[in-house]
Design a protein around this motif. Sequence first.
Motif, PDB file in Angstrom:
ATOM      1  N   LYS A 221       0.846  -1.199   0.000  1.00  0.00           N
ATOM      2  CA  LYS A 221       0.000   0.000   0.000  1.00  0.00           C
ATOM      3  C   LYS A 221       0.874   1.238   0.000  1.00  0.00           C
ATOM      4  O   LYS A 221       1.861   1.317   0.715  1.00  0.00           O
ATOM      5  N   VAL A 222       0.479   2.209  -0.786  1.00  0.00           N
ATOM      6  CA  VAL A 222       1.218   3.462  -0.920  1.00  0.00           C
ATOM      7  C   VAL A 222       0.365   4.570  -0.297  1.00  0.00           C
ATOM      8  O   VAL A 222      -0.793   4.767  -0.678  1.00  0.00           O
ATOM      9  N   TRP A 223       0.979   5.296   0.665  1.00  0.00           N
ATOM     10  CA  TRP A 223       0.279   6.364   1.383  1.00  0.00           C
ATOM     11  C   TRP A 223       0.933   7.712   1.073  1.00  0.00           C
ATOM     12  O   TRP A 223       2.133   7.808   0.859  1.00  0.00           O
ATOM     13  N   ASP A 224       0.123   8.745   1.070  1.00  0.00           N
ATOM     14  CA  ASP A 224       0.622  10.104   0.906  1.00  0.00           C
ATOM     15  C   ASP A 224       0.655  10.760   2.282  1.00  0.00           C
ATOM     16  O   ASP A 224      -0.393  11.102   2.853  1.00  0.00           O
ATOM     17  N   VAL A 225       1.890  10.940   2.813  1.00  0.00           N
ATOM     18  CA  VAL A 225       2.033  11.484   4.168  1.00  0.00           C
ATOM     19  C   VAL A 225       1.667  12.954   4.217  1.00  0.00           C
ATOM     20  O   VAL A 225       1.068  13.431   5.188  1.00  0.00           O
TER      21      VAL A 225
ATOM     22  N   LEU B 271      -3.081   6.046  -1.529  1.00  0.00           N
ATOM     23  CA  LEU B 271      -3.066   6.302  -2.976  1.00  0.00           C
ATOM     24  C   LEU B 271      -3.425   5.050  -3.771  1.00  0.00           C
ATOM     25  O   LEU B 271      -4.228   5.096  -4.697  1.00  0.00           O
ATOM     26  N   VAL B 272      -2.794   3.910  -3.435  1.00  0.00           N
ATOM     27  CA  VAL B 272      -3.020   2.696  -4.209  1.00  0.00           C
ATOM     28  C   VAL B 272      -2.708   1.498  -3.348  1.00  0.00           C
ATOM     29  O   VAL B 272      -1.896   1.574  -2.409  1.00  0.00           O
ATOM     30  N   SER B 273      -3.359   0.383  -3.625  1.00  0.00           N
ATOM     31  CA  SER B 273      -3.096  -0.882  -2.949  1.00  0.00           C
ATOM     32  C   SER B 273      -2.778  -1.924  -4.024  1.00  0.00           C
ATOM     33  O   SER B 273      -3.624  -2.222  -4.881  1.00  0.00           O
ATOM     34  N   LEU B 274      -1.548  -2.450  -3.994  1.00  0.00           N
ATOM     35  CA  LEU B 274      -1.064  -3.382  -5.021  1.00  0.00           C
ATOM     36  C   LEU B 274      -1.290  -4.802  -4.536  1.00  0.00           C
ATOM     37  O   LEU B 274      -0.823  -5.202  -3.469  1.00  0.00           O
ATOM     38  N   LYS B 275      -1.973  -5.602  -5.364  1.00  0.00           N
ATOM     39  CA  LYS B 275      -2.307  -6.971  -4.999  1.00  0.00           C
ATOM     40  C   LYS B 275      -1.764  -7.939  -6.056  1.00  0.00           C
ATOM     41  O   LYS B 275      -2.500  -8.697  -6.688  1.00  0.00           O
TER      42      LYS B 275
END
Length: 295
Positions: free
Chosen positions: A6-10, A17-21
Motif C-alpha cells: 500500500k502506498v500512502w501520501d504522508v 493512494l493505491v493498494s497493489l495486490k
Amino acid sequence: GGRYVKVWDVLKGGQLLVSLKNHHKTVTCLCLNSSGQRLLSGSLDRHVKIYSTTSYKVVHSFSYATSILSLALSPEDETIIVGMTNGVLNVKHRKPEEKNEKSQRKRQPSYRTYVKGRTYMPKQEDFCVSKPVKRVLRKYDKLLKSFQSSKALDAVLEPPIMLHTPEVTVAVMQELHRRGTLRSALAGRDEKQVNLLLTFVARRVIEPRFTPVLVTVADMITDIYQPVVGQSAIVDKQFLKLQEAIGKEIDYQEELLEVLGMMDALFATFTKKRDTHLEENKSNGLTETIETSRN
C-alpha cells in the motif's frame, strides 16, 4: 502488510493512494530505484515485481528458486541483489547499453575469396562443373526486340561498331529489311546521319559478303533522299562517292561474267572431247568382241 503493498501520501494526512495486490504470499521487502520511477517488491512467492511509480502497473517480473527475504539495487541501477531463504545471495547485472549503435553492414567476402581457384588446373580424373553463363543482350538487340527500328539502326551506326564489326551493322540492316521496316528506319534523318550512312555504304559495298544487302540499302537511300540532292555539298559528295563505288562494282561484275562465260565454254569443250573419246573406246571394244567371237 501481508501480501499487499500500500502506498500512502504522508503530506495529505496519510491518504491511501493505491493498494497493489500482485503477490499471493507475504511481501518481505521493498526497494526504489535511483530515479524513483520504479518500485521493486520481493515476496515469499519467489517473485520480484517491478512497478512504475506513475501508474503503479507491473512492467517487469523476476522469478527465483526459493522465497525472497531481502533485495537491493546498486546506485546506478545496474545490479539487483536478492537474498533468499536457502542462504543464497543472487546477483544480476544489467547488460550495458551501446551508446553508439551503428548499423552493421553486411560483411563482404575478401578479395582472395573471389580469386580462389582461378589458377587451378584440373587434373585428368577431375570432373569439372561449368557454371551457366547468363547471356546479356546488346543494345541493338534490345531495341530490335522492342521493335524500335530507327534506334536500332542508330545503335549500329556508331563508329566503334562500323569500323571494327561492320558485319553487325549489315546484319541489322538485313534484319530490318526482312521485317519490312528498313525504309522507315532510313527515312527522316538529318545531314550528318545521311552522310554517315552514305560513307558506310560507299566503303563497304565493294565487299562481296556485304554487296547484296548494301546495294538494296543504297537503292532505298537514293530513292528517299533524291528530292534533297543539291541542297548539301557534303551529302552530294557522298552520293558521288557512292556512284563511283557502285560503278566499280558493276565493272567487276561484268568482268566476272566474261570470265564465267570463258570458263563455261572451256568446260563445254572438255566435256564434248571426253564424250567422243568414250564412244570411240566403246565402239572399238564392240568390234574387237565380234571379231573374237567369229574366230
